[in-house]
Design a protein around this motif. Sequence first.
Motif, PDB file in Angstrom:
ATOM      1  N   LEU A   5      20.327  -1.518  52.798  1.00 20.80           N
ATOM      2  CA  LEU A   5      19.672  -0.149  52.628  1.00 20.80           C
ATOM      3  C   LEU A   5      18.591   0.151  53.345  1.00 20.80           C
ATOM      4  O   LEU A   5      17.686  -0.585  53.065  1.00 20.80           O
ATOM      5  CB  LEU A   5      19.435   0.146  50.970  1.00 20.80           C
ATOM      6  CG  LEU A   5      20.643   0.249  49.981  1.00 20.80           C
ATOM      7  CD1 LEU A   5      20.408   0.420  48.583  1.00 20.80           C
ATOM      8  CD2 LEU A   5      21.313   1.686  50.181  1.00 20.80           C
ATOM      9  N   THR A   6      18.257   1.466  53.757  1.00 20.71           N
ATOM     10  CA  THR A   6      17.054   1.750  54.401  1.00 20.71           C
ATOM     11  C   THR A   6      16.166   2.362  53.422  1.00 20.71           C
ATOM     12  O   THR A   6      16.797   2.685  52.355  1.00 20.71           O
ATOM     13  CB  THR A   6      17.413   3.007  55.564  1.00 20.71           C
ATOM     14  OG1 THR A   6      17.907   4.036  55.065  1.00 20.71           O
ATOM     15  CG2 THR A   6      18.253   2.271  56.568  1.00 20.71           C
ATOM     16  N   LYS A   9      17.695   5.800  52.589  1.00 18.20           N
ATOM     17  CA  LYS A   9      18.894   5.744  51.641  1.00 18.20           C
ATOM     18  C   LYS A   9      18.420   5.419  50.149  1.00 18.20           C
ATOM     19  O   LYS A   9      18.905   5.863  49.137  1.00 18.20           O
ATOM     20  CB  LYS A   9      19.942   4.756  52.432  1.00 18.20           C
ATOM     21  CG  LYS A   9      20.766   5.168  53.392  1.00 18.20           C
ATOM     22  CD  LYS A   9      21.727   4.189  53.820  1.00 18.20           C
ATOM     23  CE  LYS A   9      22.632   4.673  55.360  1.00 18.20           C
ATOM     24  NZ  LYS A   9      23.172   3.708  55.565  1.00 18.20           N
ATOM     25  N   ARG A  12      16.992   8.434  48.266  1.00 16.59           N
ATOM     26  CA  ARG A  12      18.077   9.028  47.901  1.00 16.59           C
ATOM     27  C   ARG A  12      18.855   8.654  46.791  1.00 16.59           C
ATOM     28  O   ARG A  12      19.221   9.353  45.885  1.00 16.59           O
ATOM     29  CB  ARG A  12      19.065   9.465  49.082  1.00 16.59           C
ATOM     30  CG  ARG A  12      18.488  10.515  50.017  1.00 16.59           C
ATOM     31  CD  ARG A  12      19.723  10.723  51.060  1.00 16.59           C
ATOM     32  NE  ARG A  12      19.100  11.323  52.441  1.00 16.59           N
ATOM     33  CZ  ARG A  12      19.533  11.117  53.558  1.00 16.59           C
ATOM     34  NH1 ARG A  12      20.551  10.244  53.717  1.00 16.59           N
ATOM     35  NH2 ARG A  12      19.021  11.247  54.785  1.00 16.59           N
ATOM     36  N   LYS A  13      19.056   7.399  46.740  1.00 16.47           N
ATOM     37  CA  LYS A  13      19.914   6.980  45.353  1.00 16.47           C
ATOM     38  C   LYS A  13      19.362   6.952  44.294  1.00 16.47           C
ATOM     39  O   LYS A  13      19.673   7.205  43.023  1.00 16.47           O
ATOM     40  CB  LYS A  13      20.324   5.407  45.798  1.00 16.47           C
ATOM     41  CG  LYS A  13      21.662   5.273  46.876  1.00 16.47           C
ATOM     42  CD  LYS A  13      22.250   4.024  46.876  1.00 16.47           C
ATOM     43  CE  LYS A  13      23.409   3.782  47.566  1.00 16.47           C
ATOM     44  NZ  LYS A  13      24.239   2.888  46.877  1.00 16.47           N
TER      45      LYS A  13
END
Length: 161
Positions: A5-6, A9, A12-13
């Motif tokens: 995961l960046t 990301k 966002r999650k």
Amino acid sequence: MNRPLTELKALRKLGIEDFKHLTKDKVITMASMLDKMDPEVAKKALEQFPMFSNTVKEILIGYKDTLDKGSELNRESVQSYYDSCKYIIEGLQKQLDVENPSFEEKKYIFDKMLEISKMMGEKDSENKRFIATMVVFGTVATGIALTALASVLGGNTKIES
């Protein structure tokens, strides 16, 4: 193999704009994501949220308190049920001792006593299922927290059979 995961990301999650906005409720979500994050992203996130391990500890303590309260309420409820059943059985027993009941009346009284005894057994089984469920939830919560902390500290969290 999945790419880690960046930062974008992960944010966002979590539904936040940066890791400084990480709330207590999102800590467990983040903890479950740590092993999927790029190590640099995880490090950056934890630098911005230095109280991570204390927050996880607080959450687990709160969860334990909730389980303790639930267990105590369950114990009281089950004991109250058993007391009621015992009271009914004692009343039926007195009918056998005081009167000279006919065979049919004795059979009816014994059937009722047996029925109540079975109900007590069912309540015991229900209570054991409740306790087992509580243990499973407690184990899962602890496992998530320990995995998160191990990931943070650089431990290998992969489990092989």
